[in-house]
Design an enzyme around this catalytic site. Structure first.
Site, PDB file in Angstrom:
ATOM      1  N   ASN A  11      43.319  46.048  39.096  1.00 39.41           N
ATOM      2  CA  ASN A  11      43.801  45.153  40.142  1.00 39.41           C
ATOM      3  C   ASN A  11      43.206  43.757  39.903  1.00 39.41           C
ATOM      4  O   ASN A  11      41.986  43.596  39.938  1.00 39.41           O
ATOM      5  CB  ASN A  11      43.366  45.727  41.500  1.00 39.41           C
ATOM      6  N   HIS A  14      41.445  39.624  42.597  1.00 39.81           N
ATOM      7  CA  HIS A  14      40.263  38.793  42.784  1.00 39.81           C
ATOM      8  C   HIS A  14      40.241  37.584  41.860  1.00 39.81           C
ATOM      9  O   HIS A  14      39.583  36.585  42.157  1.00 39.81           O
ATOM     10  CB  HIS A  14      38.994  39.611  42.556  1.00 39.81           C
ATOM     11  N   HIS A  47      48.429  42.930  44.727  1.00 42.77           N
ATOM     12  CA  HIS A  47      48.829  43.068  46.125  1.00 42.77           C
ATOM     13  C   HIS A  47      49.345  41.712  46.589  1.00 42.77           C
ATOM     14  O   HIS A  47      48.580  40.748  46.660  1.00 42.77           O
ATOM     15  CB  HIS A  47      47.613  43.509  46.954  1.00 42.77           C
ATOM     16  N   ARG A  49      50.113  39.846  49.483  1.00 47.04           N
ATOM     17  CA  ARG A  49      49.890  39.971  50.926  1.00 47.04           C
ATOM     18  C   ARG A  49      50.768  38.996  51.689  1.00 47.04           C
ATOM     19  O   ARG A  49      51.135  37.930  51.179  1.00 47.04           O
ATOM     20  CB  ARG A  49      48.421  39.686  51.255  1.00 47.04           C
ATOM     21  N   ARG A  53      46.980  35.292  50.447  1.00 48.66           N
ATOM     22  CA  ARG A  53      45.611  34.780  50.295  1.00 48.66           C
ATOM     23  C   ARG A  53      45.138  34.782  48.845  1.00 48.66           C
ATOM     24  O   ARG A  53      44.246  34.048  48.489  1.00 48.66           O
ATOM     25  CB  ARG A  53      44.636  35.542  51.184  1.00 48.66           C
ATOM     26  N   GLU A  74      51.409  46.390  45.118  1.00 53.83           N
ATOM     27  CA  GLU A  74      51.010  46.905  46.431  1.00 53.83           C
ATOM     28  C   GLU A  74      51.618  45.978  47.474  1.00 53.83           C
ATOM     29  O   GLU A  74      51.517  44.750  47.355  1.00 53.83           O
ATOM     30  CB  GLU A  74      49.488  46.876  46.582  1.00 53.83           C
ATOM     31  N   THR A 105      42.221  46.120  52.161  1.00 60.61           N
ATOM     32  CA  THR A 105      42.978  47.193  52.812  1.00 60.61           C
ATOM     33  C   THR A 105      42.004  48.238  53.353  1.00 60.61           C
ATOM     34  O   THR A 105      41.304  48.897  52.590  1.00 60.61           O
ATOM     35  CB  THR A 105      43.925  47.850  51.789  1.00 60.61           C
ATOM     36  N   GLU A 155      48.661  57.580  46.602  1.00 67.24           N
ATOM     37  CA  GLU A 155      47.370  57.082  46.121  1.00 67.24           C
ATOM     38  C   GLU A 155      46.363  57.389  47.224  1.00 67.24           C
ATOM     39  O   GLU A 155      46.519  56.945  48.365  1.00 67.24           O
ATOM     40  CB  GLU A 155      47.424  55.572  45.832  1.00 67.24           C
ATOM     41  N   HIS A 195      40.156  52.410  45.588  1.00 66.13           N
ATOM     42  CA  HIS A 195      39.500  51.599  46.612  1.00 66.13           C
ATOM     43  C   HIS A 195      37.998  51.839  46.602  1.00 66.13           C
ATOM     44  O   HIS A 195      37.548  52.935  46.900  1.00 66.13           O
ATOM     45  CB  HIS A 195      40.050  51.822  48.024  1.00 66.13           C
TER      46      HIS A 195
END
Ligand code: PXP
Length: 245
Positions: A11, A14, A47, A49, A53, A74, A105, A155, A195
């Site tokens: 992922n 970041h 993801h 969103r 962000r 996602e 999340t 998941e 996660h």
């Protein structure tokens, strides 16, 4: 019998978080994704969103054209997001719950609670030949609900396992993940997990034979600050492979 290898989705949200903190054009999650793939990532996960962000639509569009492995998007199960997914066609959509004020999340999607909206979204995405997964808490009831709603893959949320500090709590949370993974496989569902996974806690989860894929972001990008992204991905993959020996 040798165990099946376990796949790693990285992922890269970041990387975009750092870029957005200064509204610069760097660091670019597109470049990060290419480095992750060269280091052995089997999938790139992002993801998009509602509040944008970190990942932007621009990232999604470019990654769709550049990712060489698989692109896992996602997203919340909203009409706006379905429209975007329908146009861009990621390989997989993972449906996640989304709350504006959360840091990340926080829980799984409650499939037992909100059936109709999710069922509609699943059908639209599957009709567009996008593989669909739902991010759920590791509970047999949620897995069964996914099966009833024609969601072909789950998941499992590993956050509570990762947050557990006492050994007995961690063992209990791991057992919940094992039970949910076994239930999912029995029902013919694909099983991923993710996660909060890091270099200290990943091995027991990667050792669960029913789990086919892990999605990991924060710990990899954090480690990359010190050792570089290539090494950070390779280190995690090596731990995952070791867990399957
Ligand atoms: N899987 C899902 C569904 C997520 O929402 C996230 C966080 O974006 C991850 C995996 C990766 O979590 P982490 O960044 O804690 O590794």
């Amino acid at each position: 019998m040798p165990q099946r290898p376990i796949l790693l989705g990285v992922n890269v949200d970041h990387v975009a978080t750092i870029r957005q903190s200064r509204k610069t054009s760097y660091p670019d999650p597109v470049a990060a994704a290419a480095i992750c793939e060269l280091a052995g990532a089997d999938q790139i996960t992002i993801h998009l969103r509602e509040d944008r962000r970190h990942i932007q639509e621009r990232d999604l569009q470019i990654l769709r054209r550049t990712v060489q492995t698989r692109l896992n998007l996602e997203m919340a199960a909203t009409a706006d997001m379905v429209k975007i997914a329908y146009e861009v066609k990621p390989d997989t959509v993972t449906l996640v719950p989304e709350r504006r004020e959360e840091l990340t999340t926080e829980g799984g999607l409650d499939l037992v609670g909100q059936r109709d909206q999710v069922r509609k979204v699943v059908k639209t995405l599957r009709d567009a030949e996008i593989a669909v997964s739902a991010f759920v808490d590791p509970e047999v009831e949620q897995v069964r609900a996914a099966h009833r709603m024609d969601v072909p893959r789950v998941e499992l949320h590993t956050g509570r396992y990762c947050d557990a500090r006492l050994e007995k709590d961690r063992a209990r949370e791991l057992a919940r993940i094992v039970d949910a993974a076994k239930a999912a496989q029995k029902l013919g569902l694909g099983v991923a997990a993710g996660h909060g996974l890091d270099y200290e806690n990943v091995v027991p989860v990667a050792a669960i034979a029913e789990i086919e894929e892990l999605n990991v972001g924060h710990s990899i990008v954090a480690r990359a600050i010190f050792v570089g992204l290539d090494r950070a991905v390779r280190d995690l993959k090596a731990l995952m492979a070791e867990a399957r020996r």
